[in-house]
Design a protein around this motif. Sequence first.
Motif, PDB file in Angstrom:
ATOM      1  N   UNK A   1       0.796  -1.232   0.000  1.00 42.95           N
ATOM      2  CA  UNK A   1       0.000   0.000   0.000  1.00 42.95           C
ATOM      3  C   UNK A   1       0.830   1.285   0.000  1.00 42.95           C
ATOM      4  N   UNK A   2       2.098   1.199  -0.316  1.00 41.75           N
ATOM      5  CA  UNK A   2       2.936   2.396  -0.326  1.00 41.75           C
ATOM      6  C   UNK A   2       3.018   3.045  -1.704  1.00 41.75           C
ATOM      7  N   UNK A   3       2.744   2.295  -2.765  1.00 42.27           N
ATOM      8  CA  UNK A   3       2.820   2.852  -4.110  1.00 42.27           C
ATOM      9  C   UNK A   3       1.678   3.844  -4.302  1.00 42.27           C
ATOM     10  N   UNK A   4       1.965   4.985  -4.937  1.00 41.23           N
ATOM     11  CA  UNK A   4       0.963   6.043  -5.074  1.00 41.23           C
ATOM     12  C   UNK A   4       0.647   6.335  -6.536  1.00 41.23           C
ATOM     13  N   UNK A   5      -0.576   6.797  -6.762  1.00 48.60           N
ATOM     14  CA  UNK A   5      -0.966   7.232  -8.113  1.00 48.60           C
ATOM     15  C   UNK A   5      -1.759   8.525  -8.020  1.00 48.60           C
ATOM     16  N   UNK A   6      -1.586   9.370  -9.009  1.00 48.88           N
ATOM     17  CA  UNK A   6      -2.278  10.656  -9.020  1.00 48.88           C
ATOM     18  C   UNK A   6      -3.453  10.618  -9.989  1.00 48.88           C
ATOM     19  N   UNK A   7      -4.340  11.603  -9.845  1.00 50.43           N
ATOM     20  CA  UNK A   7      -5.463  11.749 -10.777  1.00 50.43           C
ATOM     21  C   UNK A   7      -5.906  13.206 -10.769  1.00 50.43           C
ATOM     22  N   UNK A   8      -6.775  13.543 -11.722  1.00 45.53           N
ATOM     23  CA  UNK A   8      -7.310  14.901 -11.791  1.00 45.53           C
ATOM     24  C   UNK A   8      -8.490  15.087 -10.842  1.00 45.53           C
ATOM     25  N   UNK A   9      -8.751  14.099  -9.996  1.00 45.09           N
ATOM     26  CA  UNK A   9      -9.825  14.219  -9.026  1.00 45.09           C
ATOM     27  C   UNK A   9     -10.583  12.934  -8.826  1.00 45.09           C
ATOM     28  N   UNK A  10     -11.336  12.869  -7.750  1.00 48.35           N
ATOM     29  CA  UNK A  10     -12.120  11.680  -7.423  1.00 48.35           C
ATOM     30  C   UNK A  10     -13.178  11.422  -8.491  1.00 48.35           C
ATOM     31  N   UNK A  11     -13.219  10.185  -8.980  1.00 45.72           N
ATOM     32  CA  UNK A  11     -14.218   9.797  -9.965  1.00 45.72           C
ATOM     33  C   UNK A  11     -13.850  10.081 -11.398  1.00 45.72           C
TER      34      UNK A  11
ATOM     35  N   UNK B   1     -11.665   9.584 -14.956  1.00 48.64           N
ATOM     36  CA  UNK B   1     -11.357   8.327 -15.653  1.00 48.64           C
ATOM     37  C   UNK B   1     -10.030   7.733 -15.194  1.00 48.64           C
ATOM     38  N   UNK B   2      -9.045   8.602 -14.893  1.00 50.33           N
ATOM     39  CA  UNK B   2      -7.758   8.096 -14.416  1.00 50.33           C
ATOM     40  C   UNK B   2      -7.860   7.446 -13.052  1.00 50.33           C
ATOM     41  N   UNK B   3      -8.638   8.032 -12.169  1.00 50.06           N
ATOM     42  CA  UNK B   3      -8.862   7.457 -10.838  1.00 50.06           C
ATOM     43  C   UNK B   3      -9.536   6.097 -10.956  1.00 50.06           C
ATOM     44  N   UNK B   4     -10.590   6.030 -11.761  1.00 52.43           N
ATOM     45  CA  UNK B   4     -11.342   4.780 -11.879  1.00 52.43           C
ATOM     46  C   UNK B   4     -10.531   3.689 -12.577  1.00 52.43           C
ATOM     47  N   UNK B   5      -9.684   4.078 -13.532  1.00 55.57           N
ATOM     48  CA  UNK B   5      -8.823   3.085 -14.189  1.00 55.57           C
ATOM     49  C   UNK B   5      -7.877   2.449 -13.178  1.00 55.57           C
ATOM     50  N   UNK B   6      -7.322   3.260 -12.277  1.00 60.20           N
ATOM     51  CA  UNK B   6      -6.425   2.725 -11.242  1.00 60.20           C
ATOM     52  C   UNK B   6      -7.182   1.834 -10.268  1.00 60.20           C
TER      53      UNK B   6
ATOM     54  N   UNK C   1      -4.125  -5.906  -5.542  1.00 61.25           N
ATOM     55  CA  UNK C   1      -3.191  -5.094  -4.754  1.00 61.25           C
ATOM     56  C   UNK C   1      -3.866  -3.782  -4.372  1.00 61.25           C
ATOM     57  N   UNK C   2      -3.325  -3.124  -3.360  1.00 63.63           N
ATOM     58  CA  UNK C   2      -3.872  -1.849  -2.902  1.00 63.63           C
ATOM     59  C   UNK C   2      -2.813  -0.764  -3.065  1.00 63.63           C
ATOM     60  N   UNK C   3      -3.193   0.332  -3.742  1.00 62.28           N
ATOM     61  CA  UNK C   3      -2.285   1.460  -3.947  1.00 62.28           C
ATOM     62  C   UNK C   3      -2.968   2.725  -3.453  1.00 62.28           C
ATOM     63  N   UNK C   4      -2.195   3.737  -3.162  1.00 62.12           N
ATOM     64  CA  UNK C   4      -2.731   4.941  -2.520  1.00 62.12           C
ATOM     65  C   UNK C   4      -3.040   6.032  -3.538  1.00 62.12           C
ATOM     66  N   UNK C   5      -4.261   6.531  -3.487  1.00 62.36           N
ATOM     67  CA  UNK C   5      -4.708   7.570  -4.411  1.00 62.36           C
ATOM     68  C   UNK C   5      -4.329   8.960  -3.890  1.00 62.36           C
ATOM     69  N   UNK C   6      -3.752   9.774  -4.795  1.00 65.63           N
ATOM     70  CA  UNK C   6      -3.413  11.159  -4.461  1.00 65.63           C
ATOM     71  C   UNK C   6      -4.113  12.062  -5.487  1.00 65.63           C
TER      72      UNK C   6
ATOM     73  N   UNK D   1      -3.967   8.501 -17.539  1.00 62.66           N
ATOM     74  CA  UNK D   1      -4.516   9.770 -18.026  1.00 62.66           C
ATOM     75  C   UNK D   1      -4.657   9.692 -19.543  1.00 62.66           C
ATOM     76  N   UNK D   2      -5.287  10.708 -20.111  1.00 60.15           N
ATOM     77  CA  UNK D   2      -5.540  10.707 -21.554  1.00 60.15           C
ATOM     78  C   UNK D   2      -4.247  10.903 -22.353  1.00 60.15           C
ATOM     79  N   UNK D   3      -4.245  10.382 -23.562  1.00 63.60           N
ATOM     80  CA  UNK D   3      -3.043  10.443 -24.398  1.00 63.60           C
ATOM     81  C   UNK D   3      -2.529  11.852 -24.657  1.00 63.60           C
ATOM     82  N   UNK D   4      -3.375  12.790 -25.105  1.00 62.44           N
ATOM     83  CA  UNK D   4      -2.840  14.118 -25.452  1.00 62.44           C
ATOM     84  C   UNK D   4      -2.117  14.803 -24.302  1.00 62.44           C
TER      85      UNK D   4
END
Length: 321
Positions: free
Chosen positions: A149-159, A161-166, A175-180, A202-205
């Motif tokens: 649970x120490x590995x972290x991932x970022x997103x543009x906010x809760x909910x 597409x990047x958050x939900x993909x993770x 496995x469990x990773x920490x959302x930032x 996140x999105x390609x562009x």
Amino acid sequence: MKWFRLLAALVVLVPAIAAQAADWPDKPVRMVVPFGAGATADIMARIVADKLAAAIGQPVVVENRTGAGGNVGAALVARSDPDGYTLLLSGSPTHSVGPHLFKKLNYEPMKDVPPVAMIAAGTNLLVVKPSLPVKSVKDLVALARSKSEQLTYSSAGIGTSGHLAAELLQKASGVVMRHVPFRSGAEAVTAVMSGEVDFMFFTLPALMQQVEAGKLRAIAVTSLTRSRLLPNIPTVAEEGYPGFEALAWYAVFAPRGTPAAITARVGGEIKKILAMPDIEEKMLKLGVEPDYMNAEELTRYIEADSKKWGELIKQAGIAAN
């Protein structure tokens, strides 16, 4: 007598609706985008609006109405007159994800703003900071498992597409990773590049320039098949998670009660627009691919997409702030 009055009203109403549809359009059409200027949906709306305007002989004006993850703009369209002069260009935030994220919406997406046609879909890209010792999804999952649970991932906010993909990857791998979460996609990307956060979807562009510059390492895409833009990057599904898919898709919707003749006309014109070579080129530059579906096909697609994300959101206990 009640039935007689109802029948009489229908006798008057039906020809009026038919006449309205036959005259459409005799003034500009508004296309509401529930996201900010410069977002992929906004750029796509302007591309489609120009072509649609040429096809129907009236201006199609793009109007940005932001807020509440897209729900402000979608609710505006839901309350608009169903006369064919207001359309919505949106996607999963309002029709697949939002209904499960928000405790209460003042409209029912599929009922009040039903589908007209799918326009395009785009994959998310899984990237890691350059210093992270992983080159594949398998490596990432193994590292996450070893770090507890120490590995972290970022997103543009809760909910988003990047958050939900993770979250979907965590569900698939166990496995469990920490959302930032960050306030914007740009901040989330910067956090991975700086090493503050380990990885993100996140999105390609938004990621291609940094990947090409070596500031981020791309290890997978979230579509079921490889992206035409990154044919050498494998899918998450190929990496041992069959069926894994997390797309950002875009479609046109209209207020409930919009005459079928009008929505059929709009859908038919969109199908023609998506077949134009210059449109495909412009969409590929946006990081998405044309993907037409008619109203019936799109309805089935959204129902399945909504069920998938709804189950994940409930299981993970995700809720919008």
